[in-house]
Design a protein around this motif. Structure first.
Motif, PDB file in Angstrom:
ATOM      1  N   ASP A   1      73.055  -8.733  33.530  1.00  0.00           N
ATOM      2  CA  ASP A   1      72.002  -8.112  32.658  1.00  0.00           C
ATOM      3  C   ASP A   1      71.231  -9.492  31.638  1.00  0.00           C
ATOM      4  OD1 ASP A   1      73.397  -5.765  33.185  1.00  0.00           O
ATOM      5  OD2 ASP A   1      74.609  -5.704  31.546  1.00  0.00           O
ATOM      6  N   THR A   2      72.370 -10.389  31.779  1.00  0.00           N
ATOM      7  CA  THR A   2      71.961 -11.882  31.347  1.00  0.00           C
ATOM      8  C   THR A   2      70.430 -12.501  31.818  1.00  0.00           C
ATOM      9  OG1 THR A   2      73.688 -11.967  29.752  1.00  0.00           O
ATOM     10  CG2 THR A   2      72.298 -13.301  29.983  1.00  0.00           C
ATOM     11  N   HIS A   3      71.121 -12.663  33.420  1.00  0.00           N
ATOM     12  CA  HIS A   3      70.131 -13.648  34.459  1.00  0.00           C
ATOM     13  C   HIS A   3      69.550 -12.285  35.688  1.00  0.00           C
ATOM     14  CE1 HIS A   3      71.667 -16.728  32.235  1.00  0.00           C
ATOM     15  NE2 HIS A   3      73.257 -16.612  32.104  1.00  0.00           N
ATOM     16  N   GLY A   4      69.623 -11.061  35.831  1.00  0.00           N
ATOM     17  CA  GLY A   4      68.961 -10.371  36.789  1.00  0.00           C
ATOM     18  C   GLY A   4      67.511 -10.984  36.686  1.00  0.00           C
ATOM     19  N   ALA A   5      66.870 -11.097  36.199  1.00  0.00           N
ATOM     20  CA  ALA A   5      64.742 -11.145  36.284  1.00  0.00           C
ATOM     21  C   ALA A   5      65.420 -12.451  37.102  1.00  0.00           C
ATOM     22  CB  ALA A   5      64.116 -11.018  35.038  1.00  0.00           C
ATOM     23  N   PHE A   6      66.093 -13.382  36.661  1.00  0.00           N
ATOM     24  CA  PHE A   6      66.630 -15.197  37.334  1.00  0.00           C
ATOM     25  C   PHE A   6      67.161 -14.450  38.732  1.00  0.00           C
ATOM     26  CE2 PHE A   6      68.792 -18.115  39.105  1.00  0.00           C
ATOM     27  CZ  PHE A   6      67.931 -19.544  39.246  1.00  0.00           C
ATOM     28  N   LEU A   7      67.196 -13.997  39.084  1.00  0.00           N
ATOM     29  CA  LEU A   7      68.612 -14.135  40.122  1.00  0.00           C
ATOM     30  C   LEU A   7      67.539 -13.117  41.432  1.00  0.00           C
ATOM     31  CD1 LEU A   7      72.353 -13.163  39.291  1.00  0.00           C
ATOM     32  CD2 LEU A   7      70.926 -15.328  39.981  1.00  0.00           C
ATOM     33  N   ASP A   8      66.782 -11.613  40.767  1.00  0.00           N
ATOM     34  CA  ASP A   8      65.423 -11.549  40.896  1.00  0.00           C
ATOM     35  C   ASP A   8      64.715 -11.769  41.710  1.00  0.00           C
ATOM     36  OD1 ASP A   8      66.971  -9.152  41.218  1.00  0.00           O
ATOM     37  OD2 ASP A   8      65.429  -8.080  39.462  1.00  0.00           O
TER      38      ASP A   8
END
Length: 87
Positions: free
Chosen positions: A59-66
């Motif tokens: 939830d916190t870092h999902g965009a970064f991981l994507d």
């Protein structure tokens, strides 16, 4: 001398048994110890706590991981399914 451990019988589908034995071997455990650990984690709340922590990370870092995954795909010419999409 008797053991404090109790023996039980369970009926498991052959594919599930094979998957369990493979998972145990991958963790360096015998099958009985693997089952003990699964039950302990499930009943102690450790598994739920771990899953909740993993969800907070996503939830916190999902965009970064994507973005990181997309960059790796572009660099190495691979394509992966978006998180949550059916493969």
């Amino acid at each position: 001398m008797s053991s404090a451990k109790k023996q039980t019988q369970v009926r498991i589908e052959p594919g599930v048994l094979a998957a369990g034995k493979d998972a145990a071997a991958a963790r360096g455990l015998d099958f009985n110890r693997y089952i003990e650990r699964l039950i302990a984690e499930d009943t102690s709340g450790a598994r739920a706590a771990g899953m909740a922590a993993a969800q907070r990370l996503i939830d916190t870092h999902g965009a970064f991981l994507d973005d990181l995954e997309a960059g790796m795909d572009a660099q190495y010419g691979t394509a992966t399914s978006p998180r949550g999409a059916a493969a």
